[in-house]
Design a protein around this motif. Structure first.
Motif, PDB file in Angstrom:
ATOM      1  N   GLU A 213      -7.541  -1.867   5.414  1.00 20.75           N
ATOM      2  CA  GLU A 213      -5.957  -0.967   6.532  1.00 20.75           C
ATOM      3  C   GLU A 213      -6.197   0.266   5.840  1.00 20.75           C
ATOM      4  O   GLU A 213      -5.266  -0.508   4.396  1.00 20.75           O
ATOM      5  CB  GLU A 213      -5.255  -2.289   7.272  1.00 20.75           C
ATOM      6  CG  GLU A 213      -6.043  -3.212   8.221  1.00 20.75           C
ATOM      7  CD  GLU A 213      -5.157  -3.628   8.420  1.00 20.75           C
ATOM      8  OE1 GLU A 213      -4.556  -3.048   9.992  1.00 20.75           O
ATOM      9  OE2 GLU A 213      -3.871  -4.772   7.861  1.00 20.75           O
ATOM     10  N   ARG A 216      -2.801  -1.517   6.029  1.00 23.22           N
ATOM     11  CA  ARG A 216      -1.364  -1.829   5.116  1.00 23.22           C
ATOM     12  C   ARG A 216       0.262  -1.282   4.625  1.00 23.22           C
ATOM     13  O   ARG A 216       0.272  -0.424   4.304  1.00 23.22           O
ATOM     14  CB  ARG A 216      -2.196  -2.360   4.088  1.00 23.22           C
ATOM     15  CG  ARG A 216      -1.605  -3.449   3.404  1.00 23.22           C
ATOM     16  CD  ARG A 216      -2.518  -3.471   1.896  1.00 23.22           C
ATOM     17  NE  ARG A 216      -3.521  -4.364   2.303  1.00 23.22           N
ATOM     18  CZ  ARG A 216      -4.236  -4.949   1.305  1.00 23.22           C
ATOM     19  NH1 ARG A 216      -4.168  -4.394   0.443  1.00 23.22           N
ATOM     20  NH2 ARG A 216      -5.418  -5.860   1.803  1.00 23.22           N
ATOM     21  N   THR A 275       2.590   2.868   3.871  1.00 28.22           N
ATOM     22  CA  THR A 275       1.672   2.944   4.364  1.00 28.22           C
ATOM     23  C   THR A 275       1.043   2.999   2.527  1.00 28.22           C
ATOM     24  O   THR A 275       0.520   3.626   2.100  1.00 28.22           O
ATOM     25  CB  THR A 275       0.972   3.248   5.256  1.00 28.22           C
ATOM     26  OG1 THR A 275       0.144   4.314   4.858  1.00 28.22           O
ATOM     27  CG2 THR A 275       1.369   3.136   6.621  1.00 28.22           C
ATOM     28  N   ARG A 311       0.764  -9.575   2.157  1.00 31.16           N
ATOM     29  CA  ARG A 311       0.226 -10.358   2.981  1.00 31.16           C
ATOM     30  C   ARG A 311       1.743  -9.737   4.337  1.00 31.16           C
ATOM     31  O   ARG A 311       1.090 -10.274   5.871  1.00 31.16           O
ATOM     32  CB  ARG A 311      -0.375 -11.501   3.480  1.00 31.16           C
ATOM     33  CG  ARG A 311      -1.580 -11.746   2.227  1.00 31.16           C
ATOM     34  CD  ARG A 311      -1.953 -13.051   2.056  1.00 31.16           C
ATOM     35  NE  ARG A 311      -3.622 -12.619   1.274  1.00 31.16           N
ATOM     36  CZ  ARG A 311      -3.433 -13.299   0.050  1.00 31.16           C
ATOM     37  NH1 ARG A 311      -2.151 -12.905  -0.546  1.00 31.16           N
ATOM     38  NH2 ARG A 311      -4.425 -12.964  -0.596  1.00 31.16           N
TER      39      ARG A 311
END
Length: 444
Positions: A213, A216, A275, A311
């Motif tokens: 992604e 992220r 991001t 995560r």
């Protein structure tokens, strides 16, 4: 690529693009690392000009491309957009020391009289000083853009033929071959294992960000070292508050293109959230530290920057804390990135092999001269705090009090000094105002 979860690690496929020798070296380092999540596909060329074509051939099978150096990377990206993200193996570093040692032990050249390409003058001079050698007769042609590499051969050959050098060190395989043909003693500098492992980790992060992604979340901690402030500094100081406001403003300026949020974390640090995709763009694909270079140029402040991936938001912030602590231990002009699986990367303030960015000098060169003269006088007196008032300036420079006040005002206007609150005094009249001189702005 396997998605993370249930104990399964994501597999990242890396396309390794370069001359035969370096490609085999990268493959060997990857095998020795024994990371089961790395899958490498080689793409060998005979000439750097073919880097783009080789990358296109394997692009459909890889998550990220790793080029042999900045030259093939720039040549490939200049010829057209690549379908996948890319990075490169940086030049110099510990490989330079090994090349100098090999040249001396094998009698190929005298390390004190050589020519070196690709590296910056500062990096070469620093390397020589660290091993106690004088770089006075070492000639350097640094890499800036592909056009600069076209001059490497003539640079080395001309110096050797004039008797100014005993040999050459190059990072470009085609230049190394041409030097052999021209009869110039030379060595090709190949990246050290630690540099290659760092480049592989960078490629994995970039490829992971692209495949998993671009959205992220990345957390950064930007911290001002406590030693950056004078011992007397406190939150109540006017100049201290001005400095914090200026730093916040500059962070917002850099964060805006990243669509990043900037939050005050504590008295000396800020939390920045963005991001992975934005971070890649702001750091030139994780090859240069964010914020560090420009804020040092604008405010004279050395920052500690830690970047955390995770995560979860919590894991990312914990990794950012670990990263900023590593940056603090390493010193100025660098940032660290810490990610899942003990991934650790060091990001320099300037791209390796490229000229270091420099801020434009203040428009008022007279103010720069005044600050330089004051700094020299204070250094002679071992005054490390560099705090003066008008009377002190008049004494140091031999000018009237009125002229001294005008000089201090010009320094403030040019961002070369911070006004501080007057000290409390029992004397009648207005107490003198002290000023913090920002000598760092003219010492770079």
């Amino acid at each position: 690529m396997h998605q993370p979860g249930s104990g399964t690690r994501e597999e990242i496929t890396i396309g390794v693009i370069g001359a035969d020798e370096l490609v085999h070296r990268v493959m060997s380092v990857a095998r020795a690392a024994g990371n089961p999540s790395w899958r490498l596909i080689p793409a060998v060329y005979d000439d750097e000009q073919d880097a783009h074509a080789q990358a296109i051939k394997i692009a459909s099978r890889v998550d990220v491309c790793l080029f042999a150096g900045p030259l093939p990377y720039d040549l490939a990206t200049r010829q057209g957009d690549l379908p996948v993200p890319a990075t490169y193996v940086p030049v110099g570093g510990s490989a330079f020391y090994g090349t100098l040692l090999r040249g001396a032990l094998e009698g190929i050249f005298d390390p004190l009289r050589i020519s070196v390409d690709s590296m910056s003058v500062d990096d070469v001079q620093t390397a020589y000083r660290e091993i106690g050698l004088d770089p006075g007769q070492v000639h350097v042609q640094q890499y800036v853009q592909p056009e600069s590499a076209g001059k490497f051969l003539d640079f080395h050959r001309a110096l050797y033929e004039r008797g100014e050098t005993t040999g050459a060190v190059t990072t470009v395989p085609t230049v190394a071959q041409a030097l052999v043909g021209a009869g110039v003693p030379s060595l090709k500098m190949t990246a050290a294992g630690v540099t290659i492992r760092h480049a592989l980790q960078t490629a994995v992060l970039i490829g992971s960000g692209a495949r998993l992604e671009e959205s992220r979340i990345v957390t950064m901690i930007v911290r001002v070292p406590s030693g950056a402030f004078p011992a007397h500094a406190s939150p109540s100081n006017y100049w201290y508050q001005e400095l914090k406001l200026s730093l916040h403003r500059e962070l917002l300026r850099d964060a805006r293109p990243m669509d990043a949020a900037v939050l005050v974390r504590d008295e000396h640090s800020y939390l920045i959230v963005t991001t992975m995709g934005s971070l890649n763009m702001a750091t030139d694909e994780l090859t240069v530290a964010p914020f560090v270079g420009r804020i040092a140029a604008e405010l004279g402040l050395q920052l500690e920057v830690g970047i955390g991936l995770g995560r979860s938001t919590r894991e990312a912030e914990l990794n950012a804390q670990a990263a900023v602590d590593k940056a603090s231990a390493a010193g100025a002009d660098t940032a660290y990135l810490v990610g899942p699986g003990e991934t650790i990367l060091q990001l320099p303030a300037a791209r390796t092999g490229a000229p270091k960015p420099s801020s434009a000098p203040p428009k008022d060169t007279k103010a720069v001269d005044i600050l330089g003269r004051l700094a020299a006088k204070l250094e002679d007196e071992s005054d490390t705090e560099r705090i003066v008032d008008a009377e002190r300036v008049a004494e140091l420079l031999g000018v009237t009090l009125r002229t001294a006040r005008r000089m201090l005002n010009s320094l403030v206007d040019e961002g070369l000094a911070w006004p501080m609150p007057p000290a409390r005094s029992s004397k009648v009249g207005r107490p003198p105002r002290p000023y913090q001189l920002l000598v760092e702005k003219i010492q770079r």
